[in-house]
Design an enzyme around this catalytic site. Structure first.
Site, PDB file in Angstrom:
ATOM      1  N   PRO A  96      47.493  87.747  65.993  1.00  0.00           N
ATOM      2  CA  PRO A  96      48.635  87.686  65.068  1.00  0.00           C
ATOM      3  C   PRO A  96      48.884  86.288  64.531  1.00  0.00           C
ATOM      4  CG  PRO A  96      49.161  89.119  66.885  1.00  0.00           C
ATOM      5  CD  PRO A  96      47.831  88.500  67.216  1.00  0.00           C
ATOM      6  N   CYS A  97      49.177  86.242  63.218  1.00  0.00           N
ATOM      7  CA  CYS A  97      49.255  84.963  62.510  1.00  0.00           C
ATOM      8  C   CYS A  97      50.687  84.512  62.245  1.00  0.00           C
ATOM      9  CB  CYS A  97      48.510  85.067  61.181  1.00  0.00           C
ATOM     10  SG  CYS A  97      49.237  86.290  60.042  1.00  0.00           S
ATOM     11  N   ASN A  98      51.689  85.312  62.627  1.00  0.00           N
ATOM     12  CA  ASN A  98      53.072  85.050  62.220  1.00  0.00           C
ATOM     13  C   ASN A  98      53.507  83.607  62.461  1.00  0.00           C
ATOM     14  OD1 ASN A  98      52.475  87.772  63.237  1.00  0.00           O
ATOM     15  ND2 ASN A  98      54.501  88.307  62.439  1.00  0.00           N
ATOM     16  N   TYR A 138      51.662  80.967  62.783  1.00  0.00           N
ATOM     17  CA  TYR A 138      50.779  79.969  62.194  1.00  0.00           C
ATOM     18  C   TYR A 138      50.833  79.968  60.672  1.00  0.00           C
ATOM     19  CZ  TYR A 138      48.832  80.142  66.907  1.00  0.00           C
ATOM     20  OH  TYR A 138      48.678  80.119  68.270  1.00  0.00           O
TER      21      TYR A 138
END
Length: 382
Positions: free
Chosen positions: A96-98, A100
């Protein structure tokens, strides 16, 4: 191949297409995992059913996976029994990129989602696959003043004592790889250090003659009436009127538009996000497809006064029209926006599989120097 944070199947479909194109590669999807039920159903329908038929299942626990693969586990990764997952040769995870993302608060490792990459590290440590492919947003490089990326690389390089991977991280711009969208993502390819195989970043020159314009993506061929996930959103009259003042490439804060737009249609916010009510430009790739957001964030047609449908967004992510997303419109929008573009994944997996098959291909130097980054981290620690 196994997957964590699998999403609806962009990475998996790209890998399958690559395997079909490279002689001697037999790819089987052993297991996958995602926390969202609609996403699991989408993966099951499009990735597992064609391969396993009625044997493909969605389960609530890794203990319930069928022998021989063909299962997707609907479970929060915190509760997933990684030890119970079957052995694999390859591993993919778009952690998950939230935390970053440059659009968010950029909490990095200090956020709720930042440490989730460690579950991928645990898979590497326990399953010891020959290769892995990890994907995240470009903002990963700068989170926590750049230290988050270095820590992640260090843990992926040596996930367990006596186990090392040769890493090739690279910032890909997927519009250079036949995807009709300017989407930049960090992709890290790792190959187990005891193997002779060397991965190189595929050259975008292979795709230089491809037309990645929005108009071609959405009209050649035209999407059939009644195609899955092609429902038009109801637009308020204010939205229709606001869009009528915007030219292709402009957004709600463009100076030219604000000069002629009535006050009642102007957006009054302290922050001005460049993609708010932004129209696409027909002759160029789209800007980045996202999975959420409120008014003005849905991507807008270059000439029609409306938001795109989910099917149109899926085309910008290079999913074929035969790929059916499960769930209501907001759920499908989220799945499409969070997915890895199929053709982007295909380009990377094609290079990876050719590397293992000892087939040469045009390549470029990686634009991330992993040795330099890790040396900097160790120097700072010392």
């Amino acid at each position: 191949m196994g997957e964590l944070f699998s999403g609806p199947g962009g990475m998996a479909m790209g890998a399958r297409r690559a395997a079909d194109a490279v002689a001697g590669v037999d790819l089987r999807h052993a297991w996958a995992n995602d926390y969202d039920l609609d996403t699991c159903r989408t993966y099951h329908h499009n990735i597992l059913v064609p391969e396993y038929g009625q044997r493909a299942v969605v389960v609530e626990s890794s203990d319930a996976l069928p022998l021989g693969g063909g299962g997707v586990v609907h479970q929060n990764v915190h509760d997933l029994d990684i030890e119970a997952l079957s052995p694999i040769d390859g591993f993919a995870f778009g952690f998950p990129c939230n935390d970053y993302s440059l659009v968010g608060e950029w909490k990095g490792l200090n956020g709720e989602y930042g440490p989730l990459y460690t579950y991928g590290v645990k898979v590497l440590a326990t399953k010891r696959p020959k290769w892995f492919v990890a994907e995240n947003v470009s903002g990963l490089r700068g989170a926590n003043e750049g230290e988050a990326f270095k820590q992640i690389l260090e843990h992926l390089q040596e996930p367990a004592e006596g186990l090392r991977y040769r890493l090739v991280p690279h910032l890909y711009s997927f519009d250079e790889y036949d995807v009709p969208q300017r989407r930049q993502r960090i992709v890290i390819v790792g190959i187990r250090d005891d193997l002779d195989t060397i991965f190189r970043v595929p050259s975008p020159e292979i795709y230089a003659d491809r037309d990645v314009s929005v108009m071609t993506a959405l009209t050649a061929p035209r999407i059939e009436v009644g195609a899955p996930n092609h429902e038009y959103a109801r637009q308020s009259q204010d939205v229709i009127d606001r869009l009528s003042y915007l030219l292709p490439g402009e957004n709600a804060f463009s100076p030219r538009a604000l000069e002629i737009m009535p006050k009642r249609l102007q957006i009054k916010t302290r922050t001005t996000i460049s993609t708010t009510y932004k129209r696409l430009e027909a002759s160029k790739p789209a800007y980045t497809v996202t999975g959420g957001g409120g008014g003005g964030s849905h991507m807008y047609h270059w000439s029609q006064n409306r938001a795109l449908t989910n099917r149109e967004r899926a085309r910008l992510q290079s999913f074929p029209d035969s790929f059916v997303f499960h769930g209501l419109k907001d759920s499908v929008r989220k799945q499409v926006g969070m997915a890895v573009p199929v053709k982007g994944a295909e380009a990377i997996f094609t290079a990876l599989f050719k590397s293992f098959a000892d087939i040469d291909y045009p390549a470029i130097e990686a634009n991330v120097d992993v040795n330099k980054m890790l040396a900097s981290r160790r120097s700072r620690a010392a």
